[in-house]
Write an enzyme that holds these catalytic residues in place. Sequence first.
Site, mmCIF file in Angstrom:
data_model
loop_
_atom_site.group_PDB
_atom_site.id
_atom_site.type_symbol
_atom_site.label_atom_id
_atom_site.label_comp_id
_atom_site.label_asym_id
_atom_site.label_seq_id
_atom_site.Cartn_x
_atom_site.Cartn_y
_atom_site.Cartn_z
ATOM 1 N N HIS A 260 12.085 -0.150 -15.888
ATOM 2 C CA HIS A 260 13.399 0.459 -15.670
ATOM 3 C C HIS A 260 13.306 1.991 -15.669
ATOM 4 O O HIS A 260 13.707 2.652 -14.700
ATOM 5 C CB HIS A 260 14.366 -0.009 -16.764
ATOM 6 N N GLU A 261 12.749 2.538 -16.745
ATOM 7 C CA GLU A 261 12.662 4.006 -16.825
ATOM 8 C C GLU A 261 11.722 4.528 -15.740
ATOM 9 O O GLU A 261 11.945 5.610 -15.184
ATOM 10 C CB GLU A 261 12.208 4.455 -18.217
ATOM 11 N N HIS A 264 13.751 5.161 -12.652
ATOM 12 C CA HIS A 264 14.458 6.451 -12.709
ATOM 13 C C HIS A 264 13.477 7.593 -12.415
ATOM 14 O O HIS A 264 13.774 8.524 -11.670
ATOM 15 C CB HIS A 264 15.004 6.703 -14.122
ATOM 16 N N GLU A 290 20.825 4.943 -11.252
ATOM 17 C CA GLU A 290 20.656 3.623 -11.857
ATOM 18 C C GLU A 290 20.232 2.578 -10.820
ATOM 19 O O GLU A 290 19.547 1.615 -11.144
ATOM 20 C CB GLU A 290 21.955 3.207 -12.560
HETATM 21 ZN ZN ZN Z 1 18.925 3.417 -16.548
#
Ligand code: ZN
Length: 496
Positions: A260-261, A264, A290
Amino acid sequence: MRKYDLLKERMRKIADVNYASAVLSWDQETYMPPNGADSRSSQLSTLSGIAHELFTSPETESLLHQAKDENGLNVGELKNLQLIDEEITKQKKYSTSFVEEMSKTISICFQAWNEARRKNDYSIFSGPLEKLIEFKFRETEILGYESNPYDALLDQYEKKLTVKDLDELFDSMKEKLSPLLKRIFSAQQVDDSFFFQKYDKTKQWDFGIDLLKQMGYDFESGRQDISTHPFTINFSSKDVRVTTRIDENNLSEMIWSCIHEGGHALYEQGLPVEEYGMPLSEAVSLGINESQSRLWENNVGRSLEYWKNNFKKLQALFPEQLKNVDAEQFYKASNKVEPSFIRTNADELTYHFHIMIRYEIERNLFSGNISVKDLPSVWNELYEKHLGLKVKNDKEGILQDVHWSHGSFGYFPTYSIGSFYAAQFFNSAQKDIPNLKDIIEKGDMSDLLKWLRNAVHVHGKFYSAQDLCIRITGEKLNVKYFMDYVTDKYEKIYNL
Ligand code: ZN
């Protein structure tokens, strides 16, 4: 020298101050000892005051006006000027003392949240939070709004997003997701018990680093550390840092927080470095940011193809724990749908109910319908109503998320919006790269990253979220793509 370039020089200086603050914030959440809190709060407050003063000063404004009168500016430069103009108009509404006081209040609130969470005692957080919310109310008055003060806060993270839009969006989501969830809950549950064994922390860490490298995360322009709440932060597109948390007794925590990170971070590493300090060096909005993390976490990182490639590496690291598991079982387990207390551990479907609950609370807080003191009981009621769960303590309830302690009200809805954008973008990526699933199965993410760079990353803030979505997919944000994706996926996983 062109006036535009003089303005750019000025903007670079302001960015230097802001990114210096960001380094201090990163440190605050990773390595700072507890007793550093007081001086850190004052350092952050001073720097945010300086940045605000520089940005709203007559000198910056005069450079902006001179640059606007200049001939021969290209479209990117004109866009930068327009966005700077809008931002100055907004920032000038705030007094320097308000900005400094707000920053101090946030630091105190963040420390209180940390302590409250550690001691599992909401009353420690309640007072500072109430003070912060008073500030946020003042902020809504400063910013202005048409019908609902909460709209002014939503607009900070997703321009032009309103309570009216979100009520519609969540209603339509609930209407479509609830029947799917009902079908899933009546089917045979998948087994994910192997996730909850002892997994050595160092080996987990190494595996996470490998996943980030496979995605194309550049460690020469970033690093990973540990924090209570995983996050991504950048000090330019050449220094984009991620954090993760590792639970020795739950393998899934680290894996999907890394992916997830990482999503980003890939976005932020792909933003145009030559625009440092200018709006075009920034992400479009939180929802679009996001969408990048969700696309990697869910559409890629929770797909069968992804694990057909990566599972054997994981199994080699943990042969004992995973000896009776294969890639397909691992894939199914990683998509297990089950109501849970903690948002960040939630599956792709019930996740949106966690967001809806926070949205409902924020909307009611800012219409004055609930008080800060009553928040835990309101929270617990909503978890029972929407997820059928009885919250046992505040640590697993209202104290779980850091956002409110940062004053980030209006932020949560962008998580759901991000998932919906992700599904819509991924659908387009699959059309443009017909063998996408095959190459993901080979562990090659480069074509997807190239596609995202061209479609999203390189443009910075040039397009609005809505225009970017139309440009990539031919239409506005449409929940249908998310619903199609999850329906197809979960019907197969649960044999519906
Ligand atoms: Zn996030």
